[in-house]
Design a protein around this motif. Structure first.
Motif, PDB file in Angstrom:
ATOM      1  N   VAL A 139      37.988  -0.050  20.307  1.00 16.87           N
ATOM      2  CA  VAL A 139      38.660   1.117  19.737  1.00 16.87           C
ATOM      3  C   VAL A 139      37.745   2.324  19.929  1.00 16.87           C
ATOM      4  N   PHE A 140      38.288   3.368  20.529  1.00 12.66           N
ATOM      5  CA  PHE A 140      37.516   4.579  20.830  1.00 12.66           C
ATOM      6  C   PHE A 140      36.965   5.192  19.543  1.00 12.66           C
ATOM      7  N   GLY A 141      35.697   5.633  19.594  1.00 10.02           N
ATOM      8  CA  GLY A 141      35.034   6.170  18.411  1.00 10.02           C
ATOM      9  C   GLY A 141      35.633   7.465  17.868  1.00 10.02           C
ATOM     10  N   ILE A 167      27.081   9.832  18.399  1.00  6.53           N
ATOM     11  CA  ILE A 167      26.418  11.137  18.399  1.00  6.53           C
ATOM     12  C   ILE A 167      27.205  12.096  19.273  1.00  6.53           C
ATOM     13  N   GLU A 168      27.789  13.081  18.641  1.00  9.27           N
ATOM     14  CA  GLU A 168      28.500  14.143  19.336  1.00  9.27           C
ATOM     15  C   GLU A 168      27.576  15.355  19.340  1.00  9.27           C
ATOM     16  N   PRO A 169      27.695  16.231  20.329  1.00 14.03           N
ATOM     17  CA  PRO A 169      26.811  17.396  20.347  1.00 14.03           C
ATOM     18  C   PRO A 169      26.870  18.124  18.998  1.00 14.03           C
ATOM     19  N   ALA A 279      31.754   8.380  34.357  1.00 14.90           N
ATOM     20  CA  ALA A 279      31.453   9.206  33.185  1.00 14.90           C
ATOM     21  C   ALA A 279      32.703   9.268  32.320  1.00 14.90           C
ATOM     22  N   SER A 280      32.867   8.240  31.507  1.00 14.84           N
ATOM     23  CA  SER A 280      34.009   8.156  30.608  1.00 14.84           C
ATOM     24  C   SER A 280      33.488   7.526  29.327  1.00 14.84           C
ATOM     25  N   ASP A 281      34.302   6.740  28.649  1.00 13.25           N
ATOM     26  CA  ASP A 281      33.868   6.104  27.406  1.00 13.25           C
ATOM     27  C   ASP A 281      34.421   4.684  27.405  1.00 13.25           C
TER      28      ASP A 281
HETATM   29  N1  COA Z   1      33.271   9.700  18.445  1.00  9.67           N
HETATM   30  C1  COA Z   1      33.589  10.644  17.536  1.00  9.67           C
HETATM   31  N2  COA Z   1      34.174  11.816  17.854  1.00  9.67           N
HETATM   32  C2  COA Z   1      34.441  12.041  19.149  1.00  9.67           C
HETATM   33  C3  COA Z   1      34.147  11.100  20.151  1.00  9.67           C
HETATM   34  C4  COA Z   1      33.536   9.881  19.753  1.00  9.67           C
HETATM   35  N3  COA Z   1      33.253   8.945  20.642  1.00  9.67           N
HETATM   36  N4  COA Z   1      34.523  11.602  21.341  1.00  9.67           N
HETATM   37  C5  COA Z   1      35.040  12.819  21.111  1.00  9.67           C
HETATM   38  N5  COA Z   1      34.994  13.077  19.779  1.00  9.67           N
HETATM   39  C6  COA Z   1      35.443  14.305  19.109  1.00  9.67           C
HETATM   40  C7  COA Z   1      34.694  15.508  19.651  1.00  9.67           C
HETATM   41  O1  COA Z   1      33.492  15.717  18.956  1.00  9.67           O
HETATM   42  C8  COA Z   1      35.683  16.631  19.414  1.00  9.67           C
HETATM   43  O2  COA Z   1      35.637  16.975  18.050  1.00  9.67           O
HETATM   44  P1  COA Z   1      35.717  18.506  17.550  1.00  9.67           P
HETATM   45  O3  COA Z   1      37.175  18.807  17.498  1.00  9.67           O
HETATM   46  O4  COA Z   1      35.096  18.458  16.208  1.00  9.67           O
HETATM   47  O5  COA Z   1      34.968  19.343  18.526  1.00  9.67           O
HETATM   48  C9  COA Z   1      37.043  15.953  19.637  1.00  9.67           C
HETATM   49  O6  COA Z   1      36.805  14.541  19.441  1.00  9.67           O
HETATM   50  C10 COA Z   1      37.606  16.151  21.019  1.00  9.67           C
HETATM   51  O7  COA Z   1      36.671  15.588  21.954  1.00  9.67           O
HETATM   52  P2  COA Z   1      36.716  15.832  23.531  1.00  9.67           P
HETATM   53  O8  COA Z   1      38.080  15.548  24.046  1.00  9.67           O
HETATM   54  O9  COA Z   1      35.597  15.089  24.164  1.00  9.67           O
HETATM   55  O10 COA Z   1      36.547  17.399  23.649  1.00  9.67           O
HETATM   56  P3  COA Z   1      35.251  18.288  23.637  1.00  9.67           P
HETATM   57  O11 COA Z   1      35.759  19.650  23.348  1.00  9.67           O
HETATM   58  O12 COA Z   1      34.185  17.730  22.779  1.00  9.67           O
HETATM   59  O13 COA Z   1      34.755  18.216  25.167  1.00  9.67           O
HETATM   60  C11 COA Z   1      35.172  17.925  27.515  1.00  9.67           C
HETATM   61  C12 COA Z   1      35.603  18.624  26.213  1.00  9.67           C
HETATM   62  C13 COA Z   1      36.081  18.371  28.645  1.00  9.67           C
HETATM   63  C14 COA Z   1      33.754  18.302  27.829  1.00  9.67           C
HETATM   64  C15 COA Z   1      35.300  16.410  27.292  1.00  9.67           C
HETATM   65  O14 COA Z   1      36.610  16.073  26.945  1.00  9.67           O
HETATM   66  C16 COA Z   1      34.884  15.569  28.468  1.00  9.67           C
HETATM   67  O15 COA Z   1      33.742  15.426  28.812  1.00  9.67           O
HETATM   68  N6  COA Z   1      35.801  14.895  29.114  1.00  9.67           N
HETATM   69  C17 COA Z   1      35.399  14.020  30.212  1.00  9.67           C
HETATM   70  C18 COA Z   1      36.473  13.171  30.639  1.00  9.67           C
HETATM   71  C19 COA Z   1      36.635  11.905  29.896  1.00  9.67           C
HETATM   72  O16 COA Z   1      35.777  11.418  29.219  1.00  9.67           O
HETATM   73  N7  COA Z   1      37.823  11.346  30.076  1.00  9.67           N
HETATM   74  C20 COA Z   1      38.190  10.067  29.522  1.00  9.67           C
HETATM   75  C21 COA Z   1      39.161   9.345  30.377  1.00  9.67           C
HETATM   76  S1  COA Z   1      38.594   9.157  32.045  1.00  9.67           S
END
Ligand code: COA
Ligand code: AMP
Length: 630
Positions: A139-141, A167-169, A279-281
């Motif tokens: 389940v995605f974090g 850890i999120e930025p 580079a995904s999750d």
């Molecule tokens: N655990 C907890 N929170 C998470 C998380 C995790 N594993 N992953 C993301 N989140 C949170 C983020 O902190 C963000 O929260 P916020 O609204 O408080 O800022 C929210 O979920 C949205 O995350 P994200 O979609 O990653 O957006 P972002 O604005 O932080 O970053 C990008 C934008 C484009 C840099 C980012 O989406 C990215 O790197 N994408 C790469 C592509 C990818 O991974 N695709 C997956 C399928 S291939």
């Protein structure tokens, strides 16, 4: 043989094609046949074989003398850590964790939920399950406790393995309290949990239920690889459908091994030992297939990257990772490149690094827009390959198979159908459409090995979602066309699924959450175009008469409600109150027309619209939140 020959051979004689591909796998009992059509239209592959996924991903490489080769490189700019796990280390770690699971009673067929951040231990947990035939469900974090609880109730796991935090930025996301809340909410109660404590936020363990990752492994006998039958579910991965109840995609073990292994050379053109970075999750299908399984099965080194393309610390991070670890293939979503391009429009940061190891960039997960492709090509000076797939399929339906033949690239198209995939375009009534005509993208059954044979606990939903609309075909849920050269173009979803930063989300699921707000009488959620994330959800709320709360208060509540119920990943930050929703005379909400208004595109007034003046109200509301600009 070129692509056309390989494709034709696979279509003419799939049995020989896939039995040949199966030779690259170590079987306990080899298959005597590839396709098993006995339950058609539910097709299965390699059902009479016995095999173990962990053996193929880990142990066999150690046996072959590659124990010292790097299996996992962990690069975490958010914790300033780099580590390497060799195949021998990985074997010891998975055998030990699998031993601990087995000692607590987890056996073949039991489910184990994994809720972990991007650390190598997440792969260890997945592989440890595979080692003993347990079925994992990651389940995605970024999902909230409620989403985790829904998955616990559906999968009924014997155990849950979690990290204490992610850890999120700029912030630590404490997973343990989310896990505790989910366990409280869920009706089903797992026997125990295992927590991998990270020093950034150590979780509080409940005596007798929660066990520390290291302590639970103390003194246990390492587990050996348990053979499972070819159709045994390797994992369940929940993905968004049209409702808030996610669909549990089942991945069959043997087909998964054969097909993923085949893709590594033929599509990605890597050889064992090469460094491959998705580079995904691990919470997404790309992470399952191309961070964990495919590279390891094929004997590649996989990179586990814990960071973002920008801000960790800057837009040069991807180039640094390529340089530091000699990455040969990078695979990510276009949104990552849009994020980098926004910070470094001229791509100047590449010059600070030596990225000469990089041969190819692969993109998937959402539409790759021509600007991003051209920018990436110019900046990296390597071929950029768009390819199209889904959680359901587990690997590419259409791609440019550069390991077979580097076909001419047509920007805007993920190229051509891969061997084993008979992709067609049908009209609403199921008639084949000529080249260039837009319609529903379908795949003629049977789907090739490794694809979903059913949905977990939901066989009827499987038929309804994928098979019933076009008998004899798998309905992808995407719309598009095929040109005269056989190149595919993916244009839109045909359902209520939207794609936000490569993450697949259900607008129907968000509507269910909004409708639960006491002041909301009716609502709709649509996906509007966003320059960075591809799409963003926007909510329209019709409030109950007599509410004492202001529109702004209700909007703020609703935004919080989606974040708390679905999670931050939904990126639900835009909503507006409207007096009415536009509908057809039969009461269907005109979401497609609302999207066109939001994106300031021309649209045809729907003939069946109940009251056209409502569209003006929608436009005004959208302009209030920065959309529908004239
Ligand atoms: N655990 C907890 N929170 C998470 C998380 C995790 N594993 N992953 C993301 N989140 C949170 C983020 O902190 C963000 O929260 P916020 O609204 O408080 O800022 C929210 O979920 C949205 O995350 P994200 O979609 O990653 O957006 P972002 O604005 O932080 O970053 C990008 C934008 C484009 C840099 C980012 O989406 C990215 O790197 N994408 C790469 C592509 C990818 O991974 N695709 C997956 C399928 S291939
Ligand atoms: P997911 O199941 O999360 O991988 O999402 C699958 C969906 O993402 C597909 O059905 C498409 O709508 C979209 N998608 C994935 N790859 C591409 C691509 N290369 N081009 C266009 N859309 C894509």
């Amino acid at each position: 043989m070129g692509y056309r020959d390989v494709y034709t051979a696979a279509q003419a004689d799939p049995e020989t094609f896939w039995m040949d591909a199966a030779k690259a796998i170590d079987w306990v009992t080899p298959p005597t046949r590839a396709l098993n059509p006995d339950k058609a239209p539910l097709f299965e592959w390699f059902t009479d074989a016995e095999v173990n996924t962990c053996w193929n991903a880990v142990d066999r490489h150690v046996e072959a003398g590659h124990g010292d080769r790097a299996a996992i490189i962990y690069d975490s700019p958010v914790t300033d850590t780099q580590t390497t796990t060799t195949f021998a280390d990985l074997q010891a770690q998975t055998a030990s964790l699998a031993g601990a699971l087995a000692a607590k009673g987890v056996t073949k067929g039991d489910r184990v939920i994994i809720y972990m951040s991007m650390v190598p231990e997440a792969l260890v947990a997945m592989l440890a399950c595979a080692r003993i035939g347990a079925i994992h469900s990651v389940v995605f974090g970024g999902f909230a406790a409620h989403e985790l609880a829904v998955r616990i109730d559906d999968a009924k796991p014997k155990a849950i393995i979690a990290t204490s935090c992610g850890i999120e930025p700029g912030r630590i996301v404490e997973y343990k309290p989310l896990l505790d809340a989910a366990l409280d909410m869920a009706d089903f109660k797992p026997d125990f949990t295992i927590v991998f404590q990270r020093e950034q936020a150590v979780g509080t363990l409940t005596e007798g239920r929660d066990f520390d990752w290291n302590e639970i492994q103390n003194g246990v006998a390492p587990a050996y690889c348990v053979p499972v039958s070819g159709d045994h579910p390797a994992y369940i991965l929940y993905t968004s459908g049209t409702t808030g109840q996610p669909k549990g995609v089942v991945r069959p073990t043997a087909g998964h091994l054969v097909a993923l292994n085949w893709t590594m050379k033929n599509i990605y053109n890597v050889d064992p030992g090469d460094v491959y970075w998705a580079a995904s999750d691990v919470g997404w299908v790309v992470g399952h297939s191309y961070i964990c399984y495919a590279p390891l099965i094929h004997g590649n080194t996989t990179v586990v990257f814990e960071g973002k393309p920008v801000g960790t610390p800057d837009a040069g991070t991807f180039w640094r990772v390529i340089q530091d670890h000699n990455v040969k293939v990078l695979f990510t979503a276009p949104t990552a490149f849009r994020a980098i391009k926004r910070m470094d429009p001229k791509g100047e940061m590449v010059a600070d690094y030596d990225i000469s190891s990089l041969r190819t960039l692969f993109l998937a997960g959402e539409r790759a827009d021509p600007d991003t492709i051209e920018w990436a090509e110019k900046t990296l000076n390597v071929p950029v390959i768009d390819h199209w797939w889904q959680t359901e399929t587990g690997y590419a339906i259409a791609a440019n198979p550069i390991g077979i033949e580097h076909l001419p690239v047509k920007i805007g198209s993920p190229s051509v159908a891969m061997p084993g995939w008979d992709v067609q375009i049908l009209d609403e009534a199921g008639h084949p459409l000529p080249p260039g005509d837009l319609g529903a993208i379908v795949v003629k059954l049977p789907l090739p090995p490794g694809t979903l044979p059913t949905l977990w606990n939901a066989a009827d939903r499987f038929h309804k979602s994928y098979l019933n609309h076009f008998p004899g075909y798998y309905e992808t849920g995407d719309a598009g066309y095929i040109d005269a050269d056989g190149y595919l173009y993916i244009m839109a979803r045909t359902d209520d699924v939207i794609n936000v930063a490569g993450h697949r989300l259900s607008t129907g699921g968000m509507e269910e959450v909004l409708a639960g707000h006491p002041d909301v009488a009716e609502c709709a959620v649509i996906g509007v175009t966003d320059e960075l994330k591809g799409q963003l959800p926007v909510g329209f709320l019709c409030t109950n008469s007599g509410t004492t709360r202001t529109d702004a208060e209700i909007v703020a509540d609703c935004i919080k409600r989606v974040r708390d119920n679905i999670g931050p990943v939904a990126a639900f930050k835009l909503a507006c109150v409207v007096p009415r929703l536009p509908k057809t005379r039969s009461g269907k909400i005109l979401r497609g027309t609302m999207v066109k208004i939001a994106d300031a595109q021309d649209f045809k007034m729907p003939a069946t619209i109940d009251d056209p003046t409502i569209l003006d109200e929608i436009k005004v509301a959208l302009q209030g939140i920065g959309y529908a600009k004239d």
